[in-house]
Write a protein that holds these residues in place. Sequence first.
Motif, PDB file in Angstrom:
ATOM      1  N   GLY A 204     -39.510  13.489  50.772  1.00 34.35           N
ATOM      2  CA  GLY A 204     -40.105  12.419  49.989  1.00 34.35           C
ATOM      3  C   GLY A 204     -40.173  12.680  48.502  1.00 34.35           C
ATOM      4  O   GLY A 204     -40.653  11.833  47.741  1.00 34.35           O
ATOM      5  N   LEU A 205     -39.688  13.841  48.040  1.00 37.72           N
ATOM      6  CA  LEU A 205     -39.678  14.136  46.611  1.00 37.72           C
ATOM      7  C   LEU A 205     -38.344  13.654  46.057  1.00 37.72           C
ATOM      8  O   LEU A 205     -37.376  14.409  45.926  1.00 37.72           O
ATOM      9  N   THR A 206     -38.283  12.379  45.733  1.00 40.14           N
ATOM     10  CA  THR A 206     -37.020  11.743  45.382  1.00 40.14           C
ATOM     11  C   THR A 206     -36.808  11.617  43.875  1.00 40.14           C
ATOM     12  O   THR A 206     -35.799  11.077  43.442  1.00 40.14           O
ATOM     13  N   GLU A 207     -37.760  12.106  43.076  1.00 39.90           N
ATOM     14  CA  GLU A 207     -37.644  12.028  41.620  1.00 39.90           C
ATOM     15  C   GLU A 207     -37.876  13.403  41.017  1.00 39.90           C
ATOM     16  O   GLU A 207     -38.694  14.188  41.523  1.00 39.90           O
ATOM     17  N   PRO A 208     -37.170  13.737  39.930  1.00 42.12           N
ATOM     18  CA  PRO A 208     -37.346  15.053  39.299  1.00 42.12           C
ATOM     19  C   PRO A 208     -38.800  15.360  38.951  1.00 42.12           C
ATOM     20  O   PRO A 208     -39.233  16.514  39.069  1.00 42.12           O
ATOM     21  N   ALA A 209     -39.565  14.347  38.546  1.00 44.88           N
ATOM     22  CA  ALA A 209     -40.963  14.584  38.170  1.00 44.88           C
ATOM     23  C   ALA A 209     -41.775  15.088  39.359  1.00 44.88           C
ATOM     24  O   ALA A 209     -42.678  15.922  39.195  1.00 44.88           O
ATOM     25  N   GLN A 210     -41.458  14.589  40.554  1.00 45.59           N
ATOM     26  CA  GLN A 210     -42.180  15.040  41.747  1.00 45.59           C
ATOM     27  C   GLN A 210     -41.865  16.491  42.071  1.00 45.59           C
ATOM     28  O   GLN A 210     -42.740  17.262  42.455  1.00 45.59           O
ATOM     29  N   VAL A 211     -40.592  16.866  41.914  1.00 44.55           N
ATOM     30  CA  VAL A 211     -40.211  18.258  42.169  1.00 44.55           C
ATOM     31  C   VAL A 211     -40.846  19.173  41.125  1.00 44.55           C
ATOM     32  O   VAL A 211     -41.351  20.253  41.440  1.00 44.55           O
ATOM     33  N   ASN A 212     -40.838  18.737  39.873  1.00 46.26           N
ATOM     34  CA  ASN A 212     -41.445  19.545  38.816  1.00 46.26           C
ATOM     35  C   ASN A 212     -42.935  19.742  39.059  1.00 46.26           C
ATOM     36  O   ASN A 212     -43.490  20.811  38.771  1.00 46.26           O
ATOM     37  N   ALA A 213     -43.601  18.719  39.594  1.00 44.94           N
ATOM     38  CA  ALA A 213     -45.020  18.846  39.910  1.00 44.94           C
ATOM     39  C   ALA A 213     -45.252  19.879  41.009  1.00 44.94           C
ATOM     40  O   ALA A 213     -46.259  20.588  41.014  1.00 44.94           O
ATOM     41  N   LEU A 214     -44.295  19.965  41.947  1.00 45.29           N
ATOM     42  CA  LEU A 214     -44.397  20.965  43.004  1.00 45.29           C
ATOM     43  C   LEU A 214     -44.187  22.371  42.453  1.00 45.29           C
ATOM     44  O   LEU A 214     -44.879  23.318  42.842  1.00 45.29           O
ATOM     45  N   LEU A 215     -43.241  22.493  41.531  1.00 46.55           N
ATOM     46  CA  LEU A 215     -42.917  23.809  40.984  1.00 46.55           C
ATOM     47  C   LEU A 215     -43.932  24.280  39.952  1.00 46.55           C
ATOM     48  O   LEU A 215     -44.127  25.491  39.775  1.00 46.55           O
ATOM     49  N   ASN A 216     -44.573  23.352  39.275  1.00 47.92           N
ATOM     50  CA  ASN A 216     -45.488  23.708  38.194  1.00 47.92           C
ATOM     51  C   ASN A 216     -46.825  23.000  38.400  1.00 47.92           C
ATOM     52  O   ASN A 216     -46.956  21.815  38.106  1.00 47.92           O
ATOM     53  N   ASP A 217     -47.802  23.727  38.910  1.00 49.46           N
ATOM     54  CA  ASP A 217     -49.098  23.126  39.199  1.00 49.46           C
ATOM     55  C   ASP A 217     -49.815  22.724  37.914  1.00 49.46           C
ATOM     56  O   ASP A 217     -49.803  23.464  36.920  1.00 49.46           O
ATOM     57  N   SER A 218     -50.444  21.556  37.953  1.00 48.86           N
ATOM     58  CA  SER A 218     -51.262  21.116  36.825  1.00 48.86           C
ATOM     59  C   SER A 218     -52.699  21.565  37.034  1.00 48.86           C
ATOM     60  O   SER A 218     -53.109  21.911  38.147  1.00 48.86           O
ATOM     61  N   ALA A 219     -53.472  21.581  35.960  1.00 44.68           N
ATOM     62  CA  ALA A 219     -54.865  22.026  36.043  1.00 44.68           C
ATOM     63  C   ALA A 219     -55.669  21.086  36.941  1.00 44.68           C
ATOM     64  O   ALA A 219     -55.465  19.868  36.933  1.00 44.68           O
ATOM     65  N   LEU A 220     -56.568  21.672  37.719  1.00 46.01           N
ATOM     66  CA  LEU A 220     -57.405  20.868  38.610  1.00 46.01           C
ATOM     67  C   LEU A 220     -58.516  20.183  37.831  1.00 46.01           C
ATOM     68  O   LEU A 220     -59.051  20.749  36.866  1.00 46.01           O
ATOM     69  N   PRO A 221     -58.901  18.965  38.235  1.00 48.79           N
ATOM     70  CA  PRO A 221     -60.036  18.309  37.590  1.00 48.79           C
ATOM     71  C   PRO A 221     -61.345  19.000  37.959  1.00 48.79           C
ATOM     72  O   PRO A 221     -61.421  19.737  38.952  1.00 48.79           O
ATOM     73  N   LYS A 222     -62.370  18.792  37.173  1.00 49.95           N
ATOM     74  CA  LYS A 222     -63.679  19.359  37.473  1.00 49.95           C
ATOM     75  C   LYS A 222     -64.167  18.812  38.816  1.00 49.95           C
ATOM     76  O   LYS A 222     -64.163  17.596  39.031  1.00 49.95           O
ATOM     77  N   PRO A 223     -64.610  19.670  39.724  1.00 50.96           N
ATOM     78  CA  PRO A 223     -65.017  19.196  41.049  1.00 50.96           C
ATOM     79  C   PRO A 223     -66.268  18.335  41.033  1.00 50.96           C
ATOM     80  O   PRO A 223     -66.489  17.539  41.952  1.00 50.96           O
ATOM     81  N   GLY A 224     -67.073  18.465  39.986  1.00 48.16           N
ATOM     82  CA  GLY A 224     -68.303  17.667  39.919  1.00 48.16           C
ATOM     83  C   GLY A 224     -68.056  16.174  39.967  1.00 48.16           C
ATOM     84  O   GLY A 224     -68.882  15.410  40.481  1.00 48.16           O
ATOM     85  N   GLY A 225     -66.914  15.751  39.459  1.00 50.16           N
ATOM     86  CA  GLY A 225     -66.589  14.333  39.492  1.00 50.16           C
ATOM     87  C   GLY A 225     -65.981  13.886  40.804  1.00 50.16           C
ATOM     88  O   GLY A 225     -65.692  12.698  40.975  1.00 50.16           O
ATOM     89  N   HIS A 226     -65.775  14.813  41.735  1.00 45.22           N
ATOM     90  CA  HIS A 226     -65.145  14.491  43.013  1.00 45.22           C
ATOM     91  C   HIS A 226     -66.106  14.626  44.192  1.00 45.22           C
ATOM     92  O   HIS A 226     -65.953  13.920  45.183  1.00 45.22           O
ATOM     93  N   PHE A 227     -67.084  15.535  44.087  1.00 38.78           N
ATOM     94  CA  PHE A 227     -68.073  15.716  45.156  1.00 38.78           C
ATOM     95  C   PHE A 227     -69.405  15.128  44.676  1.00 38.78           C
ATOM     96  O   PHE A 227     -70.072  15.718  43.814  1.00 38.78           O
ATOM     97  N   PRO A 228     -69.812  13.983  45.204  1.00 40.15           N
ATOM     98  CA  PRO A 228     -70.996  13.278  44.696  1.00 40.15           C
ATOM     99  C   PRO A 228     -72.284  14.105  44.738  1.00 40.15           C
ATOM    100  O   PRO A 228     -73.170  13.904  43.897  1.00 40.15           O
ATOM    101  N   GLU A 229     -72.412  15.026  45.695  1.00 45.83           N
ATOM    102  CA  GLU A 229     -73.668  15.749  45.849  1.00 45.83           C
ATOM    103  C   GLU A 229     -73.560  17.218  45.456  1.00 45.83           C
ATOM    104  O   GLU A 229     -74.447  18.023  45.751  1.00 45.83           O
ATOM    105  N   LEU A 230     -72.476  17.562  44.746  1.00 48.75           N
ATOM    106  CA  LEU A 230     -72.295  18.946  44.313  1.00 48.75           C
ATOM    107  C   LEU A 230     -73.366  19.366  43.321  1.00 48.75           C
ATOM    108  O   LEU A 230     -73.907  20.476  43.400  1.00 48.75           O
TER     109      LEU A 230
END
Length: 631
Positions: free
Chosen positions: A38-64
């Motif tokens: 399903g990685l049919t575009e170069p940008a998708q493969v590049n995302a797999l090869l080069n991880d981007s920074a994770l967002p702050k978890p506080g905005g993802h877990f409501p009760e953290l």
Amino acid sequence: MPSAVSVQQWQLPRGIDLTALDSVPLPLPLRALLFRRGLTEPAQVNALLNDSALPKPGGHFPELEKAVQRLHQACLKAERVAICGDYDADGMTSTALLLRTLRTLGAEPQAAIPSRMADGYGLNCSMVNELHDAGVRLIVTVDNGVAAHEALSRAEDLGMEVVLTDHHTLPKTRPKALALIHPATTPDHSPYRGLAGVGLAYVVARELAERMRQPAAIASARDLFCIGTVADMAPLTGANRTLLREGLLHLHRSNCPGVRALQQLAGLGDRPLRADDIGFQLAPRINAVGRIGDPQLVVDLLTADDQNSAIELGRQCDSLNRQRRELCDAIEAEALALLESDRDPLPPFLLLAQGHWHHGVIGIVAARLMDRFQRPTALLAADGDGLMRASVRAPEGFAVDKALDHCTDLLERHGGHPAAGGFTVKAAQVHRLHEELNALALSWIQTRGEGILVEPEALLSLTAINHELWSALLSLEPFGIGHPAPLFWSRGCKVTSQRLLRGGHLKLTLVQDNCEREAIAWRWQQTQPLPAIVDVAFRISLNRWQGEAKLQLEIQALREHHACLDLHRGLGVYRCSSPSASTVEIRNPSGERLSGSVNSNGVFESEDNRARHPYVADLIQDACIGLGLLP
């Protein structure tokens, strides 16, 4: 375990247009398999090869925030905090992670893990009562808790606060707790959706350490995250992938004495580790303790501050792992003998029961039998009071959880997910239960067909297996659930030598186009000699032996090679052949012939106008792949 030659259904990949990935700096076979994933575009493969920074978890877990605030208070006041984990690797590493963190930050944490044999899974009322009597007023669950309704109600009655961190299925009614940290509470498509219990513990620990401005408190937390995540077979996507890729760079130099002891006992040496090293070397030594021993041993190992103590504790884990292997081998041999003693055809659903079998390892043996016979399998052991407790494993496509739901009236308790589950049943109901499960499995087999489904993702010649390809494969790691190690196939390999090794493994030498490669088939079950020329489905690994590292094929399936290929379409059979290296000839059921060739760009060319018809073009594409002319 590789599949037997005679019971296979090979399903080769479909043709694709790879021009969209021409700019991706990977070998063609790897681009082909990523496209098919399903990685049919170069940008998708590049995302797999080069991880981007994770967002702050506080905005993802409501009760953290609520959970961290309460734990912050506990650290400032040196409160006693109970960390209630599970007896598997995920639960034990989660428990150790929070113990190390909270102890460093000023709290007085203690572990509370139930016994697999005496207590069963998860937080229970007896544990809550004992903790309350010991002066504990704050409980943190890891890798369990969302289904512990009675225990949570009891904690509330006693005035105890509970922070739930768990990744198992949420009930319809929110569990009673001060705070709930669960992947299902994150937004859709959140990178934190796939976290296992140890991942949630890591998020909580990191947020707490940041709040208290003591980053050293989680110095070894990511090491434990790596081990627990791989051991629990969590999906290696999103945050799991990002954190694991970072953690594997440093895991071999962990500052946790227990982790160093495990690596030393496993003989891994001073080199960067791969996910496979955790899955096959470290995790079994931990999981074995939870299966047949006291999980507190692993917690003590992973929280030890002294290296000598850690080595001694590690040796105890090593000993239990050897016992676990011996138990599994003995039960497997007994189970096979039971199947062989029954002269009837193999039932659609394998259900075997022996009162003396060990609850802690029957799941492993069920998985082995499922792999061997490609049938859903349940192994049952006595559970006292006329009850039997079972572990269930099933091939892809047969949903264990739905099958058990269908049999609810016959079961005392049950649970699980599509691939695995467990249940408790009265011994008197086992025969009726087997009849019901057989009926479900028979319907599934009739739809799916007999035999093992072999689905290679890309063609790979033996000459293409080199260190350049290996380096490219390493760039796609870590592999695991959600991002498995690639399964390649190669056509027309000559078997020049074969030797059965101790443990039932088959060592092979394969030759193709004057290129020779060594191969290994783990736990080989085939008894008859191999054909002289075979097609092979395999993964690639690095075999380290006596200081030397060599690439080898890990055989997953073999079949006899045929120069011609028959494609079945409806009631007709199309005979396909390749008279030369790049030419294709197809004869239809009426004997009419169509021919052409594959050019250097992987495009089929023919002067026959029929080749442009969509139906025929699709047939040609499948023929080219089946004859090994396209990746």
